[in-house]
Design an enzyme around this catalytic site. Structure first.
Site, PDB file in Angstrom:
ATOM      1  N   HIS A   1       3.603  10.187  -6.226  1.00 14.37           N
ATOM      2  CA  HIS A   1       3.969   9.573  -7.744  1.00 14.37           C
ATOM      3  C   HIS A   1       3.366  10.563  -8.717  1.00 14.37           C
ATOM      4  O   HIS A   1       2.670  10.981  -8.624  1.00 14.37           O
ATOM      5  CB  HIS A   1       3.522   8.313  -7.785  1.00 14.37           C
ATOM      6  CG  HIS A   1       1.854   8.198  -7.732  1.00 14.37           C
ATOM      7  ND1 HIS A   1       1.293   8.285  -6.610  1.00 14.37           N
ATOM      8  CD2 HIS A   1       1.020   7.939  -8.835  1.00 14.37           C
ATOM      9  CE1 HIS A   1      -0.048   8.047  -6.776  1.00 14.37           C
ATOM     10  NE2 HIS A   1      -0.279   7.895  -8.012  1.00 14.37           N
TER      11      HIS A   1
ATOM     12  N   HIS B   1       2.799  10.262 -13.018  1.00 12.30           N
ATOM     13  CA  HIS B   1       2.593   9.444 -14.198  1.00 12.30           C
ATOM     14  C   HIS B   1       3.536  10.168 -15.066  1.00 12.30           C
ATOM     15  O   HIS B   1       2.872  11.064 -15.478  1.00 12.30           O
ATOM     16  CB  HIS B   1       0.991   9.318 -14.426  1.00 12.30           C
ATOM     17  CG  HIS B   1       0.198   8.908 -13.300  1.00 12.30           C
ATOM     18  ND1 HIS B   1      -0.427   7.683 -13.492  1.00 12.30           N
ATOM     19  CD2 HIS B   1      -0.304   9.332 -12.114  1.00 12.30           C
ATOM     20  CE1 HIS B   1      -1.272   7.029 -12.255  1.00 12.30           C
ATOM     21  NE2 HIS B   1      -1.049   8.405 -11.622  1.00 12.30           N
TER      22      HIS B   1
ATOM     23  N   HIS C   1       0.961   7.710  -1.885  1.00 15.90           N
ATOM     24  CA  HIS C   1       2.167   7.934  -1.875  1.00 15.90           C
ATOM     25  C   HIS C   1       2.615   8.698  -3.172  1.00 15.90           C
ATOM     26  O   HIS C   1       2.184   8.236  -4.295  1.00 15.90           O
ATOM     27  CB  HIS C   1       2.907   6.599  -1.955  1.00 15.90           C
ATOM     28  CG  HIS C   1       4.407   6.383  -1.926  1.00 15.90           C
ATOM     29  ND1 HIS C   1       5.231   5.635  -0.943  1.00 15.90           N
ATOM     30  CD2 HIS C   1       5.391   7.054  -2.445  1.00 15.90           C
ATOM     31  CE1 HIS C   1       6.580   5.792  -1.054  1.00 15.90           C
ATOM     32  NE2 HIS C   1       6.629   6.515  -2.061  1.00 15.90           N
TER      33      HIS C   1
ATOM     34  N   HIS D   1       8.380   7.887   1.899  1.00 13.93           N
ATOM     35  CA  HIS D   1       6.830   7.975   1.890  1.00 13.93           C
ATOM     36  C   HIS D   1       6.556   9.322   2.303  1.00 13.93           C
ATOM     37  O   HIS D   1       6.425   9.804   3.344  1.00 13.93           O
ATOM     38  CB  HIS D   1       6.376   6.881   2.853  1.00 13.93           C
ATOM     39  CG  HIS D   1       4.953   6.968   2.655  1.00 13.93           C
ATOM     40  ND1 HIS D   1       4.181   6.157   1.904  1.00 13.93           N
ATOM     41  CD2 HIS D   1       3.608   7.717   3.198  1.00 13.93           C
ATOM     42  CE1 HIS D   1       2.781   6.343   2.152  1.00 13.93           C
ATOM     43  NE2 HIS D   1       2.712   7.444   2.645  1.00 13.93           N
TER      44      HIS D   1
ATOM     45  N   ASN E   1      -1.773  12.964  -9.721  1.00 17.39           N
ATOM     46  CA  ASN E   1      -2.990  13.445  -8.856  1.00 17.39           C
ATOM     47  C   ASN E   1      -3.030  13.750  -7.329  1.00 17.39           C
ATOM     48  O   ASN E   1      -2.097  13.016  -6.719  1.00 17.39           O
ATOM     49  CB  ASN E   1      -3.797  12.103  -9.112  1.00 17.39           C
ATOM     50  CG  ASN E   1      -4.097  11.882 -10.652  1.00 17.39           C
ATOM     51  OD1 ASN E   1      -4.363  12.753 -11.397  1.00 17.39           O
ATOM     52  ND2 ASN E   1      -4.132  10.448 -10.832  1.00 17.39           N
TER      53      ASN E   1
ATOM     54  N   CYS F   1       1.141   0.592   2.636  1.00 14.89           N
ATOM     55  CA  CYS F   1       1.463   1.408   1.259  1.00 14.89           C
ATOM     56  C   CYS F   1       1.925   0.478   0.236  1.00 14.89           C
ATOM     57  O   CYS F   1       3.127   0.042   0.285  1.00 14.89           O
ATOM     58  CB  CYS F   1       2.438   2.772   1.668  1.00 14.89           C
ATOM     59  SG  CYS F   1       2.639   3.443  -0.042  1.00 14.89           S
TER      60      CYS F   1
HETATM   61  P1  DGP Z   1      -3.193   7.421  -8.914  1.00 14.44           P
HETATM   62  O1  DGP Z   1      -4.615   7.287  -9.001  1.00 14.44           O
HETATM   63  O2  DGP Z   1      -2.774   8.615  -9.321  1.00 14.44           O
HETATM   64  O3  DGP Z   1      -3.103   7.230  -7.442  1.00 14.44           O
HETATM   65  O4  DGP Z   1      -2.538   6.209  -9.431  1.00 14.44           O
HETATM   66  C1  DGP Z   1      -1.985   5.193  -9.079  1.00 14.44           C
HETATM   67  C2  DGP Z   1      -1.747   4.325 -10.021  1.00 14.44           C
HETATM   68  O5  DGP Z   1      -0.794   3.110  -9.281  1.00 14.44           O
HETATM   69  C3  DGP Z   1      -2.706   3.405 -10.921  1.00 14.44           C
HETATM   70  O6  DGP Z   1      -2.663   4.113 -12.156  1.00 14.44           O
HETATM   71  C4  DGP Z   1      -2.420   2.108 -11.139  1.00 14.44           C
HETATM   72  C5  DGP Z   1      -1.052   2.086 -10.219  1.00 14.44           C
HETATM   73  N1  DGP Z   1      -0.961   0.696  -9.370  1.00 14.44           N
HETATM   74  C6  DGP Z   1      -1.719   0.469  -8.347  1.00 14.44           C
HETATM   75  N2  DGP Z   1      -1.246  -0.641  -7.769  1.00 14.44           N
HETATM   76  C7  DGP Z   1      -0.228  -0.854  -8.431  1.00 14.44           C
HETATM   77  C8  DGP Z   1       0.549  -2.017  -8.273  1.00 14.44           C
HETATM   78  O7  DGP Z   1       0.644  -3.054  -7.293  1.00 14.44           O
HETATM   79  N3  DGP Z   1       1.663  -2.162  -9.232  1.00 14.44           N
HETATM   80  C9  DGP Z   1       1.962  -1.085 -10.216  1.00 14.44           C
HETATM   81  N4  DGP Z   1       2.946  -1.283 -11.019  1.00 14.44           N
HETATM   82  N5  DGP Z   1       0.860  -0.059 -10.401  1.00 14.44           N
HETATM   83  C10 DGP Z   1      -0.073   0.066  -9.478  1.00 14.44           C
END
Ligand code: DGP
Length: 112
Positions: free
Chosen positions: A98, A100, A96, A46, A85, A4
């Site tokens: 989260h 935004h 995981h 998680h 989302n 993850c």
């Molecule tokens: P979602 O599509 O809602 O699952 O958003 C996942 C978000 O996570 C996406 O906007 C890009 C971000 N993201 C993915 N990988 C990484 C990473 O390695 N570092 C950071 N800072 N953000 C990441």
């Protein structure tokens, strides 16, 4: 959950720009900004998505962290949007939980 990506960020195996952190929550900058302010608020435990969030205390901590991050990023007065989302139709790419936090400009009223 070694595979993850957010667990790996939490464990400092992958670098990130951390905006806020406490025992149960971390907030870091989204790697692909979709607005001038785009920070992810992530429980350290998680949990796959919001449907799996069963702990009311953790929900309270998430709400507290959202308020803190909004203040730190300077959008508490101007306003912002919180998005979580969920699943395929919600285009959840990281499984995981989260949130935004988007802001720093007038956001579109359109969903997509
Ligand atoms: P979602 O599509 O809602 O699952 O958003 C996942 C978000 O996570 C996406 O906007 C890009 C971000 N993201 C993915 N990988 C990484 C990473 O390695 N570092 C950071 N800072 N953000 C990441």
């Amino acid at each position: 959950m070694n595979d993850c990506i957010f667990c790996r960020i939490i464990n400092r195996e992958i670098p990130s720009t951390i905006v806020y952190e406490n025992d149960s929550i971390i907030a870091f900058e989204d790697i692909s900004h979709m607005a001038p302010v785009h920070t992810l608020i992530v429980p350290k435990k998680h949990i796959a998505n919001i449907l799996e969030l069963e702990d009311p205390e953790l929900l309270e901590e998430i709400t507290f962290a959202i308020r803190k991050v909004a203040e730190i990023k300077g959008v508490d007065k101007t306003g912002f949007r919180i998005i979580t989302n969920t699943g395929d139709d919600g285009c959840q790419s990281v499984k995981h939980l989260h949130f935004h936090l988007l802001g720093g400009k007038k956001l579109s009223e359109k969903l997509d």
